[in-house]
Enzyme design. Structure first.
Site, short mmCIF file in Angstrom:
data_model
loop_
_atom_site.label_atom_id
_atom_site.label_comp_id
_atom_site.label_asym_id
_atom_site.label_seq_id
_atom_site.Cartn_x
_atom_site.Cartn_y
_atom_site.Cartn_z
N ASP A 95 0.71 -1.54 -0.03
CA ASP A 95 0.29 -0.06 -0.24
C ASP A 95 1.16 0.88 -0.38
O ASP A 95 2.00 0.96 0.15
CB ASP A 95 -0.78 -0.21 0.56
CG ASP A 95 -0.35 -0.17 2.04
OD1 ASP A 95 0.72 0.65 2.46
OD2 ASP A 95 -1.24 -0.41 3.26
N SER A 96 0.27 2.63 0.28
CA SER A 96 1.02 4.07 -0.60
C SER A 96 1.77 4.67 1.03
O SER A 96 1.78 4.98 0.82
CB SER A 96 0.34 4.80 -1.20
OG SER A 96 -0.90 5.11 -1.07
N GLY A 97 1.22 3.99 1.97
CA GLY A 97 0.80 4.96 3.45
C GLY A 97 -0.68 6.22 2.80
O GLY A 97 -1.14 6.88 3.57
N GLY A 98 -1.33 6.15 2.39
CA GLY A 98 -2.58 6.38 2.54
C GLY A 98 -3.32 6.54 3.51
O GLY A 98 -3.94 7.11 3.98
N PHE A 99 -3.21 5.37 3.99
CA PHE A 99 -4.50 4.75 5.30
C PHE A 99 -3.49 5.49 6.26
O PHE A 99 -4.80 6.17 7.30
CB PHE A 99 -4.33 3.50 5.22
CG PHE A 99 -5.17 3.22 6.49
CD1 PHE A 99 -6.57 2.76 6.16
CD2 PHE A 99 -4.71 2.56 7.49
CE1 PHE A 99 -7.20 2.78 7.43
CE2 PHE A 99 -5.24 2.43 8.90
CZ PHE A 99 -6.69 2.27 8.47
N ASP A 149 -2.95 8.35 -1.68
CA ASP A 149 -4.82 8.43 -1.83
C ASP A 149 -4.74 9.44 -0.62
O ASP A 149 -4.04 9.53 0.18
CB ASP A 149 -5.43 7.18 -2.02
CG ASP A 149 -5.36 6.22 -0.64
OD1 ASP A 149 -4.52 5.76 -0.95
OD2 ASP A 149 -6.46 5.73 -0.28
N GLN A 191 -12.04 6.56 -4.60
CA GLN A 191 -11.89 7.57 -2.97
C GLN A 191 -13.55 8.02 -3.14
O GLN A 191 -14.15 8.00 -4.20
CB GLN A 191 -11.38 8.58 -2.23
CG GLN A 191 -9.50 8.12 -2.37
CD GLN A 191 -9.99 7.23 -0.37
OE1 GLN A 191 -11.04 7.43 0.20
NE2 GLN A 191 -9.49 6.12 -0.19
N GLY A 218 -10.94 3.99 1.82
CA GLY A 218 -11.58 5.17 2.34
C GLY A 218 -12.93 4.36 2.67
O GLY A 218 -14.00 4.91 3.03
N ASP A 268 -7.61 -7.85 1.60
CA ASP A 268 -6.57 -7.72 2.24
C ASP A 268 -7.21 -7.19 4.14
O ASP A 268 -8.51 -6.17 3.97
CB ASP A 268 -5.51 -6.46 2.44
CG ASP A 268 -6.11 -5.01 2.65
OD1 ASP A 268 -4.90 -4.56 3.77
OD2 ASP A 268 -6.03 -4.59 1.57
N CYS A 306 -11.14 -28.78 8.90
CA CYS A 306 -9.94 -27.52 8.77
C CYS A 306 -8.82 -28.60 9.01
O CYS A 306 -8.43 -28.94 10.04
CB CYS A 306 -10.51 -26.33 9.63
SG CYS A 306 -8.91 -25.20 9.38
N CYS A 308 -5.62 -26.78 8.97
CA CYS A 308 -4.62 -26.60 9.74
C CYS A 308 -3.94 -26.47 11.06
O CYS A 308 -4.74 -27.87 11.42
CB CYS A 308 -5.23 -25.24 10.05
SG CYS A 308 -6.35 -24.69 11.25
N CYS A 311 -5.63 -27.31 14.38
CA CYS A 311 -7.60 -28.03 14.23
C CYS A 311 -6.84 -29.49 14.69
O CYS A 311 -7.19 -30.38 14.42
CB CYS A 311 -7.85 -28.14 12.88
SG CYS A 311 -9.01 -26.47 13.19
N HIS A 336 -5.11 -20.63 11.99
CA HIS A 336 -6.50 -21.17 11.47
C HIS A 336 -7.44 -19.87 10.85
O HIS A 336 -7.96 -20.10 9.86
CB HIS A 336 -6.83 -21.64 12.99
CG HIS A 336 -8.26 -21.53 13.03
ND1 HIS A 336 -9.00 -22.62 12.13
CD2 HIS A 336 -9.93 -20.93 12.83
CE1 HIS A 336 -10.24 -22.96 12.32
NE2 HIS A 336 -11.01 -21.74 12.70
#
Length: 374
Positions: A95-99, A149, A191, A218, A268, A306, A308, A311, A336
């Site tokens: 990601d770009s750092g916008g968050f 963004d 956005q 956003g 994500d 499951c 994993c 489990c 899990h």
């Protein structure tokens, strides 16, 4: 798309917008819809890459802002880029750092040129412009880079949302002009808050430029889920159908299915690992809070069927790990939960390919609703 990348829609569900597709990258293909575990600082917390692969994960996310501060993009570059640095040989999106403009708003000043942060580590000033965000991601060597963004919290004033949206469009075009690295895709970010007209305008403006994919940003920043779904209803149809569609930072299993149903391909979120570290496991029968006393003598697996490693142990043993403060507990529940998310994505892909996604979706939502009511 840039060299080394291709995107192909293989099937679309006849009763919804859900689509089965594949994104080919220089580090291998990703079957979509797909979920990316979050490896903010170059690691999905607590998990070694072989454990991560065993969950069914094929693509992960890392964070531009955090890696630029520590250890530094130049350090990652000099150590061979993110893939060699982390040992993960599959596709990586940064990601770009916008968050962080949203999550670190009290430490950030936004101007037309970019954002000026006060580092959460040592307080030093850190400037991030659209051009710098691209340059950092090129040094990191990810497969997919995101434009910078401007994310604002919701609810907000219409003036603030419109200002941030228009800036996002301008910054996206600056990012596109700055991109130099061959073999790295660049995704734009739509956005517009909860304003349908702004969302449509932003998507239409960004679609005029040759981005390799388009994200929806956003959302999941304080608004009710129903508002997010309504926003997806108006946004996704105006996003280019021949490029991947990525919903950033979302979410809960129900949210993933709702977004897939509307035509979103990629996701994500920190939810599966964060909840795992806090002793909560996702299952189709409901969320399990493993610290609860009822599991002290429970010899059943966390979720029958499951595959994993968590489990393969009893609920009583997993509870013991958390009550004893053993680090293995958070690791096993993180494994899990990621496995659960990847199983959900695999089941969704199979349902789309078979033309039965709508029935699959309704059955899953009913299962979630029943579990929540108990």
């Amino acid at each position: 798309m840039v060299p080394g990348f291709s995107f192909h829609v293989q099937s679309i569900d006849p009763c919804s917008g859900a689509r089965r597709s594949v994104l080919n990258t220089p580090h291998g293909p990703v079957d979509l819809p797909a979920f990316m575990p979050v490896g903010t600082q170059g690691t999905v917390k607590g998990l070694e890459v072989n454990q991560l692969r065993a969950t069914g994960t094929r693509m992960i996310l890392a964070n531009t802002y955090h890696l630029a501060l520590r250890p530094g993009a130049d350090v990652v570059r000099d150590l061979g880029g993110l893939h060699r640095f982390t040992g993960w040989d599959g596709p990586i999106l940064t990601d770009s750092g916008g968050f962080q403009l949203y999550s670190l708003a009290q430490r950030t000043q936004v101007t037309e040129e970019g954002a000026v942060f006060r580092s959460h580590i040592d307080g030093r000033e850190f400037t991030l412009s659209p051009e710098q965000a691209v340059a950092i991601q090129e040094d990191l060597g990810s497969d997919v880079a995101m434009v910078l963004d401007h994310v604002v919290p919701l609810p907000n004033t219409s003036e603030a949302v419109q200002d941030a949206t228009e800036r996002t469009i301008r910054w996206a075009r600056r990012s596109l002009r700055a991109a130099r690295r061959r073999g790295q895709a660049l995704f734009a970010i739509v956005q517009g808050g909860l304003d349908p007209d702004l969302r449509v305008r932003c998507a239409q403006q960004l679609a005029k430029d040759d981005f390799d994919g388009f994200a929806i940003g956003g959302l999941s920043v304080g608004e009710p889920p129903e508002d997010m779904y309504r926003t997806l209803d108006v946004t996704v149809p105006v996003m280019p159908a021949d490029r991947p569609r990525y919903l950033m930072g979302v979410g809960m299993p129900r949210d993933l299915l709702e977004a897939i149903r509307r035509g979103v391909d990629l996701f994500d979120c920190v939810v599966p690992t964060r909840n795992g570290r806090n002793a909560m496991a996702f299952t189709d029968q409901g969320n399990i809070k493993i610290r609860n006393l009822q599991y002290q003598r429970d010899d059943a697996p966390l979720e029958p069927g499951c595959p994993c490693v968590a489990c393969q142990r009893s609920r009583g043993y997993l509870r013991h790990l958390f009550m004893a403060g053993e680090m293995l507990g958070p690791i096993l529940l993180s494994i899990h939960n990621i496995t659960y998310y990847q199983r959900l994505m695999a089941e969704a892909r199979a349902a789309i390919a078979a033309g039965r996604f709508e029935a699959f979706y309704r059955a899953k939502i009913a299962s979630f609703s029943t579990a929540e009511a108990e």
